[in-house]
Design a protein around this motif. Structure first.
Motif, mmCIF file in Angstrom:
data_model
loop_
_atom_site.group_PDB
_atom_site.id
_atom_site.type_symbol
_atom_site.label_atom_id
_atom_site.label_comp_id
_atom_site.label_asym_id
_atom_site.label_seq_id
_atom_site.Cartn_x
_atom_site.Cartn_y
_atom_site.Cartn_z
ATOM 1 N N LYS A 188 -18.885 -39.492 -22.142
ATOM 2 C CA LYS A 188 -19.845 -40.402 -21.514
ATOM 3 C C LYS A 188 -19.560 -40.544 -20.026
ATOM 4 N N TYR A 189 -18.283 -40.647 -19.692
ATOM 5 C CA TYR A 189 -17.916 -40.784 -18.285
ATOM 6 C C TYR A 189 -18.276 -39.520 -17.513
ATOM 7 N N ALA A 190 -18.046 -38.324 -18.127
ATOM 8 C CA ALA A 190 -18.358 -37.057 -17.452
ATOM 9 C C ALA A 190 -19.865 -36.912 -17.237
ATOM 10 N N LYS A 191 -20.684 -37.291 -18.252
ATOM 11 C CA LYS A 191 -22.127 -37.223 -18.096
ATOM 12 C C LYS A 191 -22.610 -38.159 -16.990
ATOM 13 N N GLY A 192 -22.017 -39.363 -16.964
ATOM 14 C CA GLY A 192 -22.401 -40.297 -15.915
ATOM 15 C C GLY A 192 -22.083 -39.771 -14.529
ATOM 16 N N ARG A 193 -20.901 -39.149 -14.400
ATOM 17 C CA ARG A 193 -20.524 -38.600 -13.106
ATOM 18 C C ARG A 193 -21.434 -37.438 -12.708
ATOM 19 N N ASP A 225 -25.849 -35.285 -9.478
ATOM 20 C CA ASP A 225 -27.183 -34.696 -9.380
ATOM 21 C C ASP A 225 -28.113 -35.583 -8.549
ATOM 22 N N LYS A 226 -28.017 -36.893 -8.805
ATOM 23 C CA LYS A 226 -28.853 -37.820 -8.060
ATOM 24 C C LYS A 226 -28.513 -37.792 -6.581
ATOM 25 N N ALA A 227 -27.226 -37.747 -6.286
ATOM 26 C CA ALA A 227 -26.814 -37.689 -4.886
ATOM 27 C C ALA A 227 -27.265 -36.387 -4.223
ATOM 28 N N GLU A 228 -27.199 -35.306 -4.992
ATOM 29 C CA GLU A 228 -27.629 -34.008 -4.429
ATOM 30 C C GLU A 228 -29.128 -34.001 -4.160
ATOM 31 N N ASN A 229 -29.947 -34.557 -5.068
ATOM 32 C CA ASN A 229 -31.387 -34.627 -4.866
ATOM 33 C C ASN A 229 -31.735 -35.468 -3.643
ATOM 34 N N GLU A 230 -31.049 -36.629 -3.504
ATOM 35 C CA GLU A 230 -31.299 -37.469 -2.338
ATOM 36 C C GLU A 230 -30.940 -36.735 -1.055
#
Length: 341
Positions: free
Chosen positions: A305-310, A315-320
């Motif tokens: 769960k922690y790895a998926k969250g990271r 991914d979100k940071a890369e898209n931004e």
């Protein structure tokens, strides 16, 4: 040396010749070691660890039963022989029954015991007190008959028989306890003053009560302060132990490098979190009595769960970041077209 045939010889005091010759010895100073007990017709030194005065002077029950004058003669004669052997001023090399030469320290200790024993045995009153000390025991007490007078002689004798075994009433520590015949005698011998009368006790009872209460309050205060000091010391030691544990824990995380204490890696953070979580879950299981309570996720599930969250966060940071990069390029193209016009 003065002659006894002088004109004024009748005015000289009569001195005992044995007093001056008791330290003399006919053996030369450079003599060979030998057993001087046999030479002077003395018994061997007692083999017990703490010999009694009767054992030191070799007195039997028959000797004790003789008259006081004859007993004093025997004691004095043996004392003179002992002095010739053990006095510090003599240079005799004495051998014991096993042919061992005694050192000066042993001779001095024996001489002190001889002197103490002689002082007890030559005094009839002290000798009786010592005999009372050696023979008194609780088995001698018959059927107890209470006496209305608590300070009577019978009560004192009963108390003495009951406490004969106690070390505080040893003959060498409290000789007056065995010499006295009544409580009044014991009080006067021990404190060197006459015992207080009943009128004096009634007169000073409030002063005595105040003194006892004041002493009790003082003792309680000292005990209370001592308890507070021990409690504070225990708390201080506990704090020191906690600080030392925290220091050791930090050093284990940073590899004994305190300068890197703020540069923990993410893996170290996850490791510490899992260790803390395991201990918390274990204590929770011990205290949780509900068998239908929801089970906590395992470490593997938490890590996934922690790895998926990271990953999602990255991914979100890369898209931004990609969107922010596209916007400046569009603005630059628009400005270029305007300039060409």
């Amino acid at each position: 040396m003065l002659s006894i045939h002088t004109k004024y010889s009748y005015k000289l005091p009569k001195l005992c010749y044995c007093h001056y010759r008791k330290y003399a010895t006919s053996v030369p100073q450079d003599d060979e070691p030998m057993n001087h007990h046999k030479r002077l017709d003395l018994h061997d030194w007692p083999t017990t660890k703490n010999p009694t005065p009767y054992e030191i002077f070799g007195l039997s029950s028959q000797d004790i039963g003789m008259s006081t004058i004859e007993l004093n003669k025997i004691i004095k004669l043996k004392y003179i022989k002992f002095v010739k052997i053990y006095h510090p001023d003599t240079s005799l090399q004495h051998q014991d029954s096993e042919s061992n030469v005694l050192s000066d320290d042993i001779k001095r200790k024996r001489f002190d015991l001889i002197q103490q024993s002689y002082d007890i045995l030559r005094d009839a009153r002290r000798r009786s007190a010592y005999n009372r000390f050696k023979t008194t025991s609780w088995e001698q007490q018959g059927k107890y008959q209470p006496n209305p007078n608590p300070w009577s002689k019978e009560n004192f004798e009963t108390y003495r028989r009951a406490n004969a075994h106690r070390s505080r009433y040893d003959f060498n520590k409290d000789e007056a306890f065995w010499t006295a015949g009544t409580w009044n005698d014991y009080y006067q011998m021990k404190y060197q003053r006459s015992p207080p009368t009943k009128e004096e006790m009634e007169k000073n009872k409030y002063k005595i009560l105040f003194g006892v209460v004041a002493f009790g309050v003082l003792a309680f205060s000292l005990q209370f302060m001592n308890a507070i000091d021990k409690t504070n010391q225990y708390i201080l030691d506990t704090h020191k132990m906690n600080l030392k544990s925290m220091k050791d824990l930090n050093e284990s995380y940073t590899g004994n490098d305190i300068s890197n204490i703020d540069n923990y890696s993410q893996a170290s953070t996850i490791k510490r979190f899992l260790l803390s979580r395991r201990s918390t879950m274990q204590s929770k299981r011990k205290n949780d009595d509900d068998p239908f309570s929801n089970e906590e996720p395992s470490d593997h599930e938490l890590l996934v769960k922690y790895a998926k969250g990271r990953v999602n966060k990255w991914d979100k940071a890369e898209n931004e970041w990609a969107q922010q990069r596209v916007k400046p390029e569009v603005n630059s193209d628009f400005k270029f077209s305007e300039s060409t016009r």
